[in-house]
Design an enzyme around this catalytic site. Structure first.
Site, short mmCIF file in Angstrom:
data_model
loop_
_atom_site.label_atom_id
_atom_site.label_comp_id
_atom_site.label_asym_id
_atom_site.label_seq_id
_atom_site.Cartn_x
_atom_site.Cartn_y
_atom_site.Cartn_z
N ARG A 140 -0.64 -8.81 -52.30
CA ARG A 140 0.03 -9.62 -53.05
C ARG A 140 1.29 -8.09 -54.32
NH1 ARG A 140 0.58 -11.93 -49.17
NH2 ARG A 140 -0.63 -14.38 -49.68
N HIS A 151 6.96 -6.99 -45.92
CA HIS A 151 6.23 -8.09 -45.98
C HIS A 151 6.02 -8.43 -45.12
CE1 HIS A 151 4.13 -11.08 -48.59
NE2 HIS A 151 3.36 -11.24 -47.67
#
Length: 313
Positions: free
Chosen positions: A233, A281
């Site tokens: 993250r 991502h």
């Protein structure tokens, strides 16, 4: 039992008798006729929509998220009686592939090769006779010391792949010991481990305790030849500190699949940072085995069985 499936992914779980699937639009409020649903499957549901579902789905018994972390569901105001289950295990292989791809791209200096190709230049310094290890960078996983920070399901899938290529792998988790045959240390051991690390891979969740855990102090402990890869993250990395480390050659390079703000703003200095690879991502994004997990947990809910990947209830 009504099971709400998101339209953000193609799903076709073989639900047990007594359960029926209904597809909902993740970008709009759940229609009133489906507020009697007892199961909500979450994939790319925005925080606002998740909060709305928490307030309006009064019969809800289970939220099954398909992401490895369940940040959105855990942060929504669901009643304490609602079980929340994660998608742990659904992204092990795809994130492993991406982490390996980023690692090898850094090791083999492929961005520099591509830039040379665009210039129609045969870059002699990038080919031919090479040194396996230098003070500036490493070029191979052979004998490389790899630290995987966040040694859960994905980390334990990635570790043997790196080991098979010659790396010595150590995990970092909340408790010391051994997992899947690999030595695991804790954050308390990082001052001793980081100076010995050639490659640091982060696979950490977004939690208050993990915010900016890779900060300037810890980056400074890494050798100047070290590489950093983050497929966890974006909140876990102090981006200003990372930018400074790259600009000042405190580390040899980094790869980020995640950033604090996504999409990364056009004016972010990270775009132009030296020896930094950015992917949008892209490591996960394709939960493998989602249908089976949904079906198994719906059956467990119907028959009083044990829920898989239970986080909260």
């Amino acid at each position: 039992m009504k099971v709400l499936l998101p339209n953000s992914i193609t799903l076709n779980p073989e639900l047990p008798d007594g359960a029926v699937a209904v597809t909902y639009d993740v970008d709009t409020p759940i229609p009133d006729e489906h507020l009697d649903a007892e199961v909500l499957v979450d994939w790319e549901v925005r925080r606002k929509r998740m909060a709305d579902a928490a307030e309006r789905l009064s019969n809800l018994k289970l939220v099954q998220t398909l992401s490895a972390g369940a940040d959105g569901a855990l942060n929504a105001p669901f009643d304490e009686s609602v079980a929340i289950c994660s998608g742990v295990g659904l992204h092990d292989h795809t994130v492993t592939e991406h982490a390996l791809a980023l690692t090898m791209t850094l090791l083999r200096r492929l961005p520099a090769c591509l830039r040379a190709q665009q210039r129609h230049e045969w870059a002699h310094e990038l080919g031919g006779s090479q040194t396996l290890r230098t003070d500036e960078h490493i070029t191979t996983l052979l004998a490389a010391r790899v630290l995987i920070w966040g040694f859960g399901s994905i980390g334990q899938t990635l570790a043997p792949v790196l080991q098979s290529l010659g790396a010595k792998v150590t995990g970092v988790a909340r408790s010391r010991g051994e997992r899947s045959g690999f030595t695991v240390v804790t954050e308390e051991d990082l001052p001793d481990e980081l100076p010995l690390t050639d490659l640091l891979i982060l696979i950490l969740p977004d939690l208050p305790a993990t915010n900016n855990v890779l900060n300037a102090e810890r980056l400074a402990l890494l050798p100047e030849s070290a590489l950093v890869v983050n497929v966890g993250r974006g909140s876990t990395v102090d981006e200003d500190a990372l930018l400074s480390a790259l600009n000042n050659e405190g580390i040899a390079g980094a790869a980020l699949d995640v950033t604090k703000k996504e999409p990364l703003p056009e004016d972010s200095p990270l775009w132009d940072a030296p020896n930094l690879i950015i992917t949008p991502h892209a490591a996960g994004g394709r939960p493998v085995g989602a249908d089976k997990l949904i079906a198994a947990n719906v059956e467990a809910l119907l028959n009083g069985g044990e829920l898989r990947n239970l986080l909260s209830s």
